[in-house]
Design a protein around this motif. Structure first.
Motif, mmCIF file in Angstrom:
data_model
loop_
_atom_site.group_PDB
_atom_site.id
_atom_site.type_symbol
_atom_site.label_atom_id
_atom_site.label_comp_id
_atom_site.label_asym_id
_atom_site.label_seq_id
_atom_site.Cartn_x
_atom_site.Cartn_y
_atom_site.Cartn_z
ATOM 1 N N ALA A 88 26.425 -34.076 -32.123
ATOM 2 C CA ALA A 88 27.473 -33.816 -31.127
ATOM 3 C C ALA A 88 28.126 -32.462 -31.359
ATOM 4 N N SER A 89 28.370 -32.136 -32.602
ATOM 5 C CA SER A 89 29.008 -30.860 -32.921
ATOM 6 C C SER A 89 28.126 -29.688 -32.509
ATOM 7 N N LYS A 90 26.827 -29.809 -32.738
ATOM 8 C CA LYS A 90 25.912 -28.720 -32.405
ATOM 9 C C LYS A 90 25.652 -28.628 -30.907
ATOM 10 N N VAL A 91 25.543 -29.766 -30.249
ATOM 11 C CA VAL A 91 25.275 -29.774 -28.807
ATOM 12 C C VAL A 91 26.443 -29.181 -28.023
ATOM 13 N N ALA A 92 27.647 -29.364 -28.517
ATOM 14 C CA ALA A 92 28.846 -28.951 -27.774
ATOM 15 C C ALA A 92 28.874 -27.457 -27.460
ATOM 16 N N SER A 93 28.185 -26.642 -28.240
ATOM 17 C CA SER A 93 28.214 -25.198 -28.020
ATOM 18 C C SER A 93 27.167 -24.717 -27.022
ATOM 19 N N TRP A 94 26.317 -25.620 -26.563
ATOM 20 C CA TRP A 94 25.243 -25.260 -25.628
ATOM 21 C C TRP A 94 25.659 -25.578 -24.186
ATOM 22 N N SER A 95 25.062 -24.860 -23.255
ATOM 23 C CA SER A 95 25.106 -25.321 -21.868
ATOM 24 C C SER A 95 24.000 -26.354 -21.697
ATOM 25 N N ALA A 96 24.210 -27.298 -20.810
ATOM 26 C CA ALA A 96 23.237 -28.385 -20.629
ATOM 27 C C ALA A 96 21.884 -27.857 -20.173
ATOM 28 N N ASP A 97 21.880 -26.919 -19.242
ATOM 29 C CA ASP A 97 20.615 -26.365 -18.755
ATOM 30 C C ASP A 97 19.849 -25.665 -19.867
ATOM 31 N N GLN A 98 20.560 -24.837 -20.645
ATOM 32 C CA GLN A 98 19.898 -24.082 -21.701
ATOM 33 C C GLN A 98 19.338 -24.994 -22.778
ATOM 34 N N GLU A 118 18.507 -28.235 -22.467
ATOM 35 C CA GLU A 118 17.381 -28.978 -21.900
ATOM 36 C C GLU A 118 16.117 -28.129 -21.940
ATOM 37 N N SER A 119 16.209 -26.894 -21.493
ATOM 38 C CA SER A 119 15.048 -26.005 -21.472
ATOM 39 C C SER A 119 14.525 -25.737 -22.876
ATOM 40 N N ALA A 120 15.434 -25.510 -23.827
ATOM 41 C CA ALA A 120 15.022 -25.211 -25.196
ATOM 42 C C ALA A 120 14.319 -26.404 -25.834
ATOM 43 N N LEU A 121 14.836 -27.594 -25.613
ATOM 44 C CA LEU A 121 14.239 -28.784 -26.207
ATOM 45 C C LEU A 121 12.875 -29.086 -25.609
ATOM 46 N N VAL A 122 12.749 -28.950 -24.300
ATOM 47 C CA VAL A 122 11.459 -29.193 -23.655
ATOM 48 C C VAL A 122 10.436 -28.169 -24.130
ATOM 49 N N ALA A 123 10.849 -26.905 -24.259
ATOM 50 C CA ALA A 123 9.935 -25.873 -24.737
ATOM 51 C C ALA A 123 9.470 -26.132 -26.163
ATOM 52 N N ALA A 124 10.322 -26.800 -26.947
ATOM 53 C CA ALA A 124 9.972 -27.120 -28.331
ATOM 54 C C ALA A 124 9.131 -28.385 -28.442
ATOM 55 N N GLY A 125 8.789 -29.012 -27.315
ATOM 56 C CA GLY A 125 7.998 -30.243 -27.328
ATOM 57 C C GLY A 125 8.827 -31.498 -27.390
ATOM 58 N N GLY A 126 10.137 -31.378 -27.131
ATOM 59 C CA GLY A 126 11.012 -32.532 -27.184
ATOM 60 C C GLY A 126 11.204 -33.198 -25.843
ATOM 61 N N CYS A 127 12.038 -34.224 -25.848
ATOM 62 C CA CYS A 127 12.325 -34.996 -24.642
ATOM 63 C C CYS A 127 13.831 -35.022 -24.435
ATOM 64 N N ALA A 128 14.288 -34.447 -23.335
ATOM 65 C CA ALA A 128 15.718 -34.394 -23.051
ATOM 66 C C ALA A 128 15.915 -34.248 -21.551
ATOM 67 N N ALA A 129 17.096 -34.645 -21.092
ATOM 68 C CA ALA A 129 17.429 -34.489 -19.674
ATOM 69 C C ALA A 129 18.931 -34.322 -19.530
ATOM 70 N N ARG A 130 19.335 -33.285 -18.828
ATOM 71 C CA ARG A 130 20.755 -33.125 -18.532
ATOM 72 C C ARG A 130 21.128 -34.043 -17.383
ATOM 73 N N MET A 131 22.381 -34.418 -17.303
ATOM 74 C CA MET A 131 22.828 -35.298 -16.228
ATOM 75 C C MET A 131 23.031 -34.497 -14.957
ATOM 76 N N ARG A 132 22.362 -34.945 -13.894
ATOM 77 C CA ARG A 132 22.513 -34.350 -12.577
ATOM 78 C C ARG A 132 23.003 -35.413 -11.609
ATOM 79 N N SER A 133 23.547 -34.975 -10.496
ATOM 80 C CA SER A 133 23.845 -35.893 -9.407
ATOM 81 C C SER A 133 22.588 -36.050 -8.546
ATOM 82 N N TRP A 134 22.579 -37.056 -7.684
ATOM 83 C CA TRP A 134 21.457 -37.237 -6.767
ATOM 84 C C TRP A 134 21.297 -36.020 -5.870
#
Length: 450
Positions: A130-140, A142-158
């Motif tokens: 939580a401490s480390k995530v707080a300094s990131w933007s959600a879009d950035q 999400e993109s960094a984790l997916v590029a690293a081979g991870g699984c993540a999703a930012r919350m979007r509205s419909w």
């Protein structure tokens, strides 16, 4: 209930007139989750009824779905006695607040957790994350984790999802992408009105959770299901849930000898169900054309997370991530007036997509028995999300509670992990009821042969 069933029936070209509901109550959600449960399971029953009508004379079976039991099967059908499976979630999996919104990290698989730690650094617990995530933007992030081979999703509205290039791509697709292929390999029906899928060989290349649900239902009506996993793969939290009625073997499809074994199995299969990402089998030399070459009459049913076109078609994803991407968790947050994402009460996208896959496999089997044609069908969690969201939010209904499961709804099953109670199946088609010839088993416990 009926609008959802009508939409699904149209996608499967089935007639819902012979379906009857019983049972009351709804899972707590702003969306029609219990209706989705009953309708998707009912669709598999309608497909089975059509197959029986085609293969028998003057037999028009009634399809019966217990809405209450269907809802429970969307959560878990197993009640262990004296033992418990491991928890479903890794210690750091879950939702975290970024500087400008929420993101969900999916770290159940060790390599997915390793990807998170490559981006964020070592994470011993949720507070560190939580401490480390707080300094990131959600879009950035999400993109960094997916590029690293991870699984993540930012919350979007419909609405955000509908404006996103991937949302536009998947929302433009039909619920089931379907193709048929001429074949000169006819298939003879060897089933009965009690076991309609007896004699049907199903090769199962699926993992958590939608695909195994599809093949579990096929096994419940008599199909011979052989599940194949790679060496070392385990899913201890759900294996007792999803291996019911199956034999489970291991093959390394990157190994030449194992691949030859797999190709022989595929050549003898009637149905293949797989949940690899869009490009995965192609990279193994087992793409669509190769599969068709090995088995021209094959019924090939697959799913992925985010759809079969668009920039995310090869993105890793799971039910909980798709709920974040498509606005479901955001709407749940609004509905509960909560200060964090609120997902569906069950992994409904996985379960519904699994039963739709089973329905499509049975529908295609009926066609092959009549015409010898092979087929290919593709579904996705994100397209199932659209089905649910577009049927709108619902008002309050009689709530379902786990305590409403009566002992008459269960039977005892001996598993490799201990004694358990298995819920009664929620679906019956004429004289055919869900019944599994073998209980749950450990992955890799069988030899790779029919």
């Amino acid at each position: 209930m009926q609008p959802l069933l009508d939409t699904i029936s149209q996608a499967l070209t089935l007639n819902p007139a012979t379906l009857r509901w019983q049972g009351v109550g709804s899972l707590p959600s702003t969306y029609a989750v219990s209706e989705l449960a009953a309708a998707s399971i009912g669709a598999a029953g309608l497909a089975l009824a059509r197959l029986l009508e085609q293969q028998t004379d003057n037999y028009c079976p009634l399809v019966r779905v217990d809405r209450r039991l269907a809802s429970f099967w969307f959560a878990t059908c197993l009640r262990p006695r004296g033992w418990q499976p491991p928890g479903l979630w890794d210690a750091i999996a879950g939702d975290y607040a970024c500087g400008d919104g929420w993101i969900r990290l999916h770290t159940n698989a060790p390599h997915h957790r390793a990807a998170v730690e490559r981006v964020l650094g070592s994470c011993a617990n949720r507070n560190e994350v939580a401490s480390k995530v707080a300094s990131w933007s959600a879009d950035q992030l999400e993109s960094a984790l997916v590029a690293a081979g991870g699984c993540a999703a930012r919350m979007r509205s419909w609405l955000d999802w509908c404006a996103h290039p991937q949302g536009q791509a998947v929302n433009a697709q039909p619920l089931i992408l379907r193709e048929t292929f001429a074949s000169d390999t006819p298939l003879k029906w060897r089933g009965t009105t009690q076991r309609p899928l007896a004699g049907i060989k199903v090769l199962d290349l699926t993992r958590i959770l939608a695909g195994p649900i599809a093949t579990r239902l096929l096994a419940g009506f008599g199909a011979q299901v052989l599940r194949i996993d790679p060496p070392g793969w385990e899913e201890p939290a759900v294996v007792a849930e999803v291996t019911l009625g199956k034999r489970c073997a291991r093959l390394d499809l990157r190994d030449r000898a194992d691949r030859l074994v797999f190709e022989r199995l595929l050549g003898d299969a009637d149905i293949l169900v797989h949940g690899y990402r869009a490009d995965a089998l192609e990279r193994l030399g087992l793409g669509h054309e190769r599969r068709r070459q090995l088995n021209p009459g094959l019924i090939d049913v697959s799913l992925n997370a985010y759809g079969w076109s668009g920039p995310w078609k090869e993105r890793r994803g799971f039910d909980s991530l798709v709920q974040m991407s498509t606005g479901i968790a955001r709407e749940g947050m609004r509905w509960q007036q909560a200060n964090q994402p609120v997902p569906l009460p069950v992994q409904a996208l996985d379960h519904a997509t699994g039963y739709l896959m089973a329905a499509e496999a049975i529908r295609a089997l009926g066609d092959r028995l009549q015409t010898a044609a092979g087929s290919r069908a593709r579904l996705s969690l994100a397209r199932t999300a659209k089905l649910l969201v577009e049927h709108g939010t619902v008002g309050d209904d009689l709530p379902l509670a786990a305590q409403t499961v009566d002992d008459l709804d269960r039977h005892l099953e001996q598993t490799p992990w201990g004694l358990a109670q298995r819920l009664k199946g929620p679906l019956a088609v004429g004289d055919a009821v869900l019944r599994w010839d073998i209980g749950a088993c450990e992955l890799g416990s069988a030899a790779p042969h029919w």
